[in-house]
Scaffold this motif. Structure first.
Motif, PDB file in Angstrom:
ATOM      1  N   GLY A 215      93.093  22.304  44.582  1.00 48.99           N
ATOM      2  CA  GLY A 215      92.220  23.358  43.567  1.00 48.99           C
ATOM      3  C   GLY A 215      90.820  24.044  44.404  1.00 48.99           C
ATOM      4  O   GLY A 215      91.079  25.158  44.257  1.00 48.99           O
ATOM      5  N   GLU A 216      90.290  23.167  44.969  1.00 50.23           N
ATOM      6  CA  GLU A 216      89.170  23.652  45.935  1.00 50.23           C
ATOM      7  C   GLU A 216      89.535  24.758  46.885  1.00 50.23           C
ATOM      8  O   GLU A 216      88.885  25.752  47.017  1.00 50.23           O
ATOM      9  CB  GLU A 216      88.542  22.445  46.520  1.00 50.23           C
ATOM     10  N   LEU A 217      90.781  24.275  47.678  1.00 53.28           N
ATOM     11  CA  LEU A 217      91.178  25.174  48.719  1.00 53.28           C
ATOM     12  C   LEU A 217      91.865  26.331  48.026  1.00 53.28           C
ATOM     13  O   LEU A 217      91.554  27.586  48.691  1.00 53.28           O
ATOM     14  CB  LEU A 217      92.392  24.543  49.536  1.00 53.28           C
ATOM     15  N   VAL A 218      92.037  26.550  47.100  1.00 57.93           N
ATOM     16  CA  VAL A 218      92.923  27.854  46.350  1.00 57.93           C
ATOM     17  C   VAL A 218      91.562  28.672  46.052  1.00 57.93           C
ATOM     18  O   VAL A 218      91.591  29.975  46.359  1.00 57.93           O
ATOM     19  CB  VAL A 218      93.587  27.434  44.951  1.00 57.93           C
ATOM     20  N   ASP A 219      90.533  28.129  45.534  1.00 58.27           N
ATOM     21  CA  ASP A 219      89.343  28.966  45.218  1.00 58.27           C
ATOM     22  C   ASP A 219      88.738  29.417  46.461  1.00 58.27           C
ATOM     23  O   ASP A 219      88.293  30.490  46.453  1.00 58.27           O
ATOM     24  CB  ASP A 219      88.367  27.874  44.198  1.00 58.27           C
ATOM     25  N   VAL A 220      88.398  28.523  47.307  1.00 53.05           N
ATOM     26  CA  VAL A 220      87.836  28.959  48.511  1.00 53.05           C
ATOM     27  C   VAL A 220      88.485  29.919  49.380  1.00 53.05           C
ATOM     28  O   VAL A 220      88.127  30.925  49.856  1.00 53.05           O
ATOM     29  CB  VAL A 220      87.480  27.711  49.551  1.00 53.05           C
ATOM     30  N   LEU A 221      89.990  29.769  49.444  1.00 50.73           N
ATOM     31  CA  LEU A 221      90.725  30.741  50.352  1.00 50.73           C
ATOM     32  C   LEU A 221      91.319  31.832  49.571  1.00 50.73           C
ATOM     33  O   LEU A 221      91.842  32.949  50.212  1.00 50.73           O
ATOM     34  CB  LEU A 221      91.822  29.752  51.015  1.00 50.73           C
ATOM     35  N   ALA A 222      90.949  31.848  48.277  1.00 53.50           N
ATOM     36  CA  ALA A 222      91.431  33.007  47.384  1.00 53.50           C
ATOM     37  C   ALA A 222      93.006  33.221  47.573  1.00 53.50           C
ATOM     38  O   ALA A 222      93.412  34.060  47.854  1.00 53.50           O
ATOM     39  CB  ALA A 222      90.521  34.225  47.735  1.00 53.50           C
ATOM     40  N   LEU A 223      93.668  32.218  47.604  1.00 50.02           N
ATOM     41  CA  LEU A 223      95.265  32.187  47.626  1.00 50.02           C
ATOM     42  C   LEU A 223      95.901  31.546  46.578  1.00 50.02           C
ATOM     43  O   LEU A 223      95.231  30.732  45.779  1.00 50.02           O
ATOM     44  CB  LEU A 223      95.566  31.377  48.934  1.00 50.02           C
ATOM     45  N   SER A 224      97.045  31.608  46.270  1.00 54.84           N
ATOM     46  CA  SER A 224      97.788  31.055  45.282  1.00 54.84           C
ATOM     47  C   SER A 224      97.948  29.527  45.692  1.00 54.84           C
ATOM     48  O   SER A 224      98.054  29.193  46.798  1.00 54.84           O
ATOM     49  CB  SER A 224      99.136  31.711  45.059  1.00 54.84           C
TER      50      SER A 224
ATOM     51  N   ALA B 188      80.656  30.880  55.963  1.00 55.76           N
ATOM     52  CA  ALA B 188      81.099  31.769  54.627  1.00 55.76           C
ATOM     53  C   ALA B 188      82.162  30.923  53.536  1.00 55.76           C
ATOM     54  O   ALA B 188      82.045  31.031  52.260  1.00 55.76           O
ATOM     55  CB  ALA B 188      81.909  32.911  55.211  1.00 55.76           C
ATOM     56  N   LEU B 189      82.951  30.105  54.232  1.00 58.03           N
ATOM     57  CA  LEU B 189      83.902  29.308  53.451  1.00 58.03           C
ATOM     58  C   LEU B 189      82.869  28.135  52.544  1.00 58.03           C
ATOM     59  O   LEU B 189      83.303  28.030  51.626  1.00 58.03           O
ATOM     60  CB  LEU B 189      85.143  28.684  54.141  1.00 58.03           C
ATOM     61  N   VAL B 190      82.201  27.648  53.283  1.00 60.48           N
ATOM     62  CA  VAL B 190      81.571  26.476  52.706  1.00 60.48           C
ATOM     63  C   VAL B 190      80.460  27.091  51.576  1.00 60.48           C
ATOM     64  O   VAL B 190      80.476  26.608  50.649  1.00 60.48           O
ATOM     65  CB  VAL B 190      80.581  25.819  53.779  1.00 60.48           C
ATOM     66  N   GLN B 191      80.038  28.363  51.859  1.00 62.15           N
ATOM     67  CA  GLN B 191      79.178  29.036  50.759  1.00 62.15           C
ATOM     68  C   GLN B 191      80.101  29.294  49.486  1.00 62.15           C
ATOM     69  O   GLN B 191      79.710  29.072  48.588  1.00 62.15           O
ATOM     70  CB  GLN B 191      78.706  30.246  51.265  1.00 62.15           C
ATOM     71  N   ARG B 192      81.330  29.634  49.726  1.00 62.13           N
ATOM     72  CA  ARG B 192      82.374  29.964  48.794  1.00 62.13           C
ATOM     73  C   ARG B 192      82.608  28.462  47.894  1.00 62.13           C
ATOM     74  O   ARG B 192      82.758  28.765  46.558  1.00 62.13           O
ATOM     75  CB  ARG B 192      83.566  30.482  49.143  1.00 62.13           C
ATOM     76  N   LEU B 193      82.701  27.612  48.685  1.00 62.98           N
ATOM     77  CA  LEU B 193      82.777  26.159  48.315  1.00 62.98           C
ATOM     78  C   LEU B 193      81.822  25.788  47.252  1.00 62.98           C
ATOM     79  O   LEU B 193      81.844  25.138  46.348  1.00 62.98           O
ATOM     80  CB  LEU B 193      83.180  25.273  49.167  1.00 62.98           C
TER      81      LEU B 193
END
Length: 113
Positions: free
Chosen positions: A31-40, A95-100
């Motif tokens: 779920g965290e990876l889905v949110d951070v990467l904006a992928l399904s 950028a990815l950590v900021q999104r996380l």
């Protein structure tokens, strides 16, 4: 594991980003990876399965949650390549950590279910 198999596994941008994030964060759930990467979720899960098949990632189950981490038996030379990749990915990783971090703690817990 051979250098060829390592680079084949990390030759996909999504798999490389997942490895960089997990190496940096210690462990993450789908779920965290889905949110951070904006992928399904199915796409992220497929990439995680590939990384597990390559013996780059391992899992830890906690109730319904499955957390992914760098495999404990990853050869030191392969781990060094991943660590160097993390170091070389400063801007992308930041950028990815900021999104996380934008996913507040309660939502991060919910995202892992």
């Amino acid at each position: 594991m051979t250098p060829l198999s390592l680079f084949k596994c990390l030759g996909d941008e999504t798999r490389l980003l997942i490895m960089v994030l997990i190496q940096n964060q210690g462990e993450l759930c789908v779920g965290e990876l889905v949110d951070v990467l904006a992928l399904s979720q199915p796409k992220v899960s497929r990439h995680l399965a590939s990384l597990r098949e390559c013996k780059l990632l391992d899992v830890r189950k906690s109730g319904q949650w499955v957390f992914y981490r760098v495999h404990d038996e990853l050869p030191s030379w392969a781990n060094e390549i991943v660590c160097q990749t993390v170091s070389a990915s400063d801007e992308t990783l930041a950028a990815l950590v900021q999104r996380l971090q934008l996913v507040d703690e309660p939502n991060r817990k919910t995202a892992c279910c």
